[in-house]
Write an enzyme that holds these catalytic residues in place. Sequence first.
Site, PDB file in Angstrom:
ATOM      1  N   LYS A  23      37.506  29.393  32.494  1.00 26.68           N
ATOM      2  CA  LYS A  23      36.809  30.447  31.761  1.00 26.68           C
ATOM      3  C   LYS A  23      35.821  29.831  30.777  1.00 26.68           C
ATOM      4  CE  LYS A  23      39.431  33.980  30.669  1.00 26.68           C
ATOM      5  NZ  LYS A  23      40.607  34.478  29.915  1.00 26.68           N
ATOM      6  N   ARG A  92      40.892  33.837  23.694  1.00 30.66           N
ATOM      7  CA  ARG A  92      41.231  33.977  25.113  1.00 30.66           C
ATOM      8  C   ARG A  92      41.696  32.661  25.703  1.00 30.66           C
ATOM      9  NH1 ARG A  92      35.640  36.019  27.497  1.00 30.66           N
ATOM     10  NH2 ARG A  92      36.957  36.896  29.157  1.00 30.66           N
ATOM     11  N   GLY A 101      45.907  36.928  34.222  1.00 30.27           N
ATOM     12  CA  GLY A 101      46.914  37.676  33.482  1.00 30.27           C
ATOM     13  C   GLY A 101      48.151  36.885  33.103  1.00 30.27           C
ATOM     14  N   MET A 103      48.390  34.274  31.033  1.00 27.47           N
ATOM     15  CA  MET A 103      48.454  33.857  29.634  1.00 27.47           C
ATOM     16  C   MET A 103      47.775  34.915  28.790  1.00 27.47           C
ATOM     17  SD  MET A 103      47.954  29.796  29.998  1.00 27.47           S
ATOM     18  CE  MET A 103      46.437  30.040  30.873  1.00 27.47           C
ATOM     19  N   ARG A 338      34.254  33.870  37.546  1.00 24.73           N
ATOM     20  CA  ARG A 338      35.062  32.851  38.227  1.00 24.73           C
ATOM     21  C   ARG A 338      34.881  33.075  39.724  1.00 24.73           C
ATOM     22  NH1 ARG A 338      40.321  35.715  35.929  1.00 24.73           N
ATOM     23  NH2 ARG A 338      40.245  37.590  37.196  1.00 24.73           N
ATOM     24  N   HIS A 454      45.615  44.808  38.067  1.00 25.56           N
ATOM     25  CA  HIS A 454      46.504  43.650  38.223  1.00 25.56           C
ATOM     26  C   HIS A 454      47.147  43.639  39.602  1.00 25.56           C
ATOM     27  CE1 HIS A 454      50.521  41.710  37.836  1.00 25.56           C
ATOM     28  NE2 HIS A 454      49.782  40.768  37.273  1.00 25.56           N
ATOM     29  N   SER A 799      54.348  10.844  71.069  1.00 29.80           N
ATOM     30  CA  SER A 799      54.269  12.095  70.320  1.00 29.80           C
ATOM     31  C   SER A 799      55.372  12.092  69.279  1.00 29.80           C
ATOM     32  CB  SER A 799      54.427  13.278  71.277  1.00 29.80           C
ATOM     33  OG  SER A 799      54.494  14.466  70.534  1.00 29.80           O
ATOM     34  N   CYS A 867      54.114  16.505  67.257  1.00 25.62           N
ATOM     35  CA  CYS A 867      54.474  17.831  67.756  1.00 25.62           C
ATOM     36  C   CYS A 867      55.551  18.487  66.902  1.00 25.62           C
ATOM     37  CB  CYS A 867      54.917  17.759  69.215  1.00 25.62           C
ATOM     38  SG  CYS A 867      56.411  16.795  69.464  1.00 25.62           S
ATOM     39  N   TYR A 887      45.847  13.868  68.050  1.00 24.30           N
ATOM     40  CA  TYR A 887      45.991  15.330  68.028  1.00 24.30           C
ATOM     41  C   TYR A 887      47.187  15.747  67.180  1.00 24.30           C
ATOM     42  CZ  TYR A 887      49.895  14.890  71.313  1.00 24.30           C
ATOM     43  OH  TYR A 887      51.094  14.579  71.881  1.00 24.30           O
TER      44      TYR A 887
HETATM   45  P1  ADP Z   1      42.126  37.324  31.475  1.00 20.99           P
HETATM   46  O1  ADP Z   1      42.191  35.855  31.516  1.00 20.99           O
HETATM   47  O2  ADP Z   1      43.451  37.967  31.671  1.00 20.99           O
HETATM   48  O3  ADP Z   1      41.044  37.862  32.354  1.00 20.99           O
HETATM   49  P2  ADP Z   1      40.377  37.728  29.236  1.00 20.99           P
HETATM   50  O4  ADP Z   1      40.352  36.607  28.281  1.00 20.99           O
HETATM   51  O5  ADP Z   1      39.249  37.754  30.188  1.00 20.99           O
HETATM   52  O6  ADP Z   1      41.775  37.733  29.978  1.00 20.99           O
HETATM   53  O7  ADP Z   1      40.403  39.049  28.356  1.00 20.99           O
HETATM   54  C1  ADP Z   1      41.060  40.248  28.644  1.00 20.99           C
HETATM   55  C2  ADP Z   1      40.099  41.424  28.536  1.00 20.99           C
HETATM   56  O8  ADP Z   1      39.444  41.460  27.287  1.00 20.99           O
HETATM   57  C3  ADP Z   1      39.005  41.369  29.566  1.00 20.99           C
HETATM   58  O9  ADP Z   1      38.783  42.646  30.064  1.00 20.99           O
HETATM   59  C4  ADP Z   1      37.820  40.888  28.819  1.00 20.99           C
HETATM   60  O10 ADP Z   1      36.626  41.329  29.376  1.00 20.99           O
HETATM   61  C5  ADP Z   1      38.039  41.477  27.435  1.00 20.99           C
HETATM   62  N1  ADP Z   1      37.412  40.644  26.413  1.00 20.99           N
HETATM   63  C6  ADP Z   1      37.696  39.361  26.164  1.00 20.99           C
HETATM   64  N2  ADP Z   1      36.906  38.876  25.183  1.00 20.99           N
HETATM   65  C7  ADP Z   1      36.092  39.884  24.817  1.00 20.99           C
HETATM   66  C8  ADP Z   1      35.031  39.999  23.865  1.00 20.99           C
HETATM   67  N3  ADP Z   1      34.660  38.975  23.114  1.00 20.99           N
HETATM   68  N4  ADP Z   1      34.418  41.178  23.765  1.00 20.99           N
HETATM   69  C9  ADP Z   1      34.797  42.214  24.529  1.00 20.99           C
HETATM   70  N5  ADP Z   1      35.777  42.180  25.432  1.00 20.99           N
HETATM   71  C10 ADP Z   1      36.419  41.018  25.589  1.00 20.99           C
HETATM   72 MG    MG Z   2      39.292  38.094  32.217  1.00 22.01          MG
END
Ligand code: ADP
Ligand code: MG
Length: 915
Positions: A23, A92, A101, A103, A338, A454, A799, A867, A887
């Site tokens: 990220k 984040r 989701g 962490m 991503r 999710h 084989s 095999c 093979y």
């Molecule tokens: P995950 O790794 O589970 O995708 P994120 O870090 O992307 O978690 O964040 C969870 C939610 O919060 C996402 O929908 C993301 O877009 C939103 N979010 C994260 N940071 C910001 C921010 N700075 N402003 C607005 N929304 C945010």
């Molecule tokens: Mg996210």
Amino acid sequence: MTEKYIYSFEKGDGQNKVLLGGKGANLCEMTQIGLNVPPGFVITTKACLDYLENHQLPDGLLDEVKTHIVGVETVSGKKFGDRQNPLLVSVRSGSAISMPGMMDTILNLGLNAQTLTGLVEQTGDARFAYDAYRRFIQLFGKVALGIEDEKFDVHFATIKKQAGIKSDVGLSADHLRQISELFLQVVLEETGKPFPEDVYEQLNLSIKAVFHSWMGKRAVDYRREFHITPQMANGTAVNVVTMVFGNMGNDSATGVGFTRNPGTGANEMYGEYLVNAQGEDVVAGIRTPKPVHELAYEMPELYKQLIELRNKLESHYKEVQDYEYTIERGILYCLQTRNGKMNAAAMVRTSVEMVAEGLISKEKALLRINPELLEQLLHPQLDPENKERPVAQGLPASPGAASGKCVFDADTAELMGRAGEPVILLREETKPEDIHGFFAAQGILTSRGGKTSHAAVVARGMGKACIAGAEDIKIDVRSRQASVGDLHIREGDIITIDGSTGHIYIGKIPTIEPAFSEELKTLLGWADEFAELKVHANVDTPERARMAVSYGATGIGLCRTERMFNASDRLPLVIDMILADSKEARQDALAKLFPIQLDDFKQLFEAMSPYPVTVRLLDPPMHEFLPSEHQLEDEIKSLNLYKVMIHGQQVTLDTLGTQIALPGPFNLLNEEVINKAIAKKELMLKKVKELYEVNPMLGHRGVRLGMSYPEIYQMQIRSILEAAALCAKQRIPILPEIMVPQVITAQELIKVKSYVDQIQQEVERQHGIRLEFKFGTMIETVRACTRAGELAEVAEFFSFGTNDLTQATFSFSREDAENKFLPLYNETGLLEDNPFEVLDAKGVGQLMKMTAEAGHKTRPDIKIGICGEQGGHPQSIRFCHHIKLDYVSCSAPRIPIARLAVAHAKLLEDDYRIM
Ligand code: ADP
Ligand code: MG
Ligand code: MG
């Protein structure tokens, strides 16, 4: 100089995912290619590892955080903790490998009593400010202070109920203020301390909490399940990002998108959004979002910008992207991107199309697909003939059809799944903590949430059928039932879901094997261009052989003749052969088997023409064809009882003369017939006792049978060569190979070869033709490995039978190991993998390498393959390529996987390491 732990988005190296997490690296990269990312910075995974090791943040980290916050303040014009114009941030997580989701993320950090009033004044929107505040308290409470969601949720629900409001949107500023106050109270009660007002304290606690979440149970389980090793991802980075708000009114929105359709691979705008909402609302499935196309009508200018964003992402990353965005008062921000997780069909289609578009090379097209993923393409689809009508429809979130018993929570799913029951997990929406239920379920059905919820994302990643947002179904987890209209579905009832259409059916609907798409043919055709290893199939029947050919097999690497012996029309003959007490009697029985085997081989050769077919001579111990001792004893007991009855019947008839007319069948069974049956069963029992072995798998089997009963092997050899002659006469090009199992010494091979030579001469003379075939051996004993040089003087091919060879190398039996101690070995890391699934390159592999070298030395053109079951496993295939086998041979359904894997093995050969 102290280490640098933090990089601003302008400075961080977008390629360094190990250090910055996926990220973080992408936030840097996007910032640097000019996309509109809110200002922020990344704290490295190195800092996380230091923290986890020393239980305290590394020296100087907090100063660095301050410096970078000041940097963000300068760019954004806002101030952290400032009453007038407060800077709010999100904290984040994000490691090198995306773990959706798994962490934690904290939003709206920087709010306190002071900044809250500031936010109210600044935005003139108290409702908005309190909504942000209550979200922050709950998230921070949960993530940083460890307070359970329920503790907050009860208050939320109470206020909603008191106000008589159904949807969150209906809550007023005042309701949200009340909720915030109750939440602050919860924090005080649960932690004994007031909610932290100091924004830096908030930030520091949050950073630590995110670091901690790397070792949380959810994350650890996830890494284990998906084999994410420390080499792949070690520690999580922390991203501190200026908050932008999608919930500032009707000119604001939040959404998630895929640059192509992840269900089909189609090159089109794809995604969902919500107007006036915060990011996690889409992902969590709390409100059901709208398809992105509607944005074209709601906010045409922004839709155009979104298309532009999508195009930039794809042309830059040259890969399908899964992105998150937020629109704050008409300004579009990109919050994340991503590589998109897609199902196999979509991966294959996008690979083929991106090559056609000139976006990627063929190599890249092949390498971006994990070979194992192709297994999905062989997943069942609903039978198109099905006339059953669906009872409800949801969003087709992950394709494939699945039937199973309904369960309403992940623990039950796990319990029943372990017991071997197919189950469908039904939830209103799923959360990361339900992950173990996903592993156990055949499919997932939710009543809320969209295609990017999710449930949908996780199911797609796992290739499991999923329907999301089936709003017509009311799911009641507490009473463990669901209802559609007045139809009730209870726990344990069977349903079928079709994740490709979103249709839900009651009961089990028949499914069919899927077809091989044109795109897959194209892709695997490219794979064949690069590959050096050939892919053969382990099949025993002409039907399976044709299937293997249609999947792209270029030979049969293992045909097990005993499977032919077991068919019901042959088994009695095989038993006669085993019971024979003289060579002559045995030859009589074999003479009856001969034409049947001849026909088997002829059909198999024809089905595989012009490719090679390796036929293994009889391998299992003879007792396997007989009933068990226990069963025979039982049967003899019954026969003896019956004999008494027949005798009684005879006495009755003798006593009363012919006055009684018996029904026909009874007359057939006189004592003589019963006695014959008893005699035969007793003979079988005697044979079974004779054949008894303490360790049958290490006993009288394989070539050792061929030594004791040459006539059996001779019959098989004759049927192979005779079938070859018949094909040759019909000008069907074929390549038979005779393979001897369980060999330990060249002397055995020389002996079998002498039968072959003799029979070859006879057949050639009889048909007046020359036969083309090969003679070789399986390598499945340790001694064979050590004598490979000598074996190669007789054998034209080797084989590797890596099932037996693995048992022999480890000196444990597969069944005992897998049932008793291997799971423990794997779980505690004593052994990394199950060596019966993943070739043990370090041990068994070394024997193979040595054997291959010795074989080549004696006979440079010797053909060598594998095999064993591991021959269809991508990582094992890379090892086979590494030691230059010719093979790999695997079961028919794994052929597409193996074809892609052999190409990967070639393309990645330079960085192959034995792990
Ligand atoms: P995950 O790794 O589970 O995708 P994120 O870090 O992307 O978690 O964040 C969870 C939610 O919060 C996402 O929908 C993301 O877009 C939103 N979010 C994260 N940071 C910001 C921010 N700075 N402003 C607005 N929304 C945010
Ligand atoms: Mg996210
Ligand atoms: Mg074997």
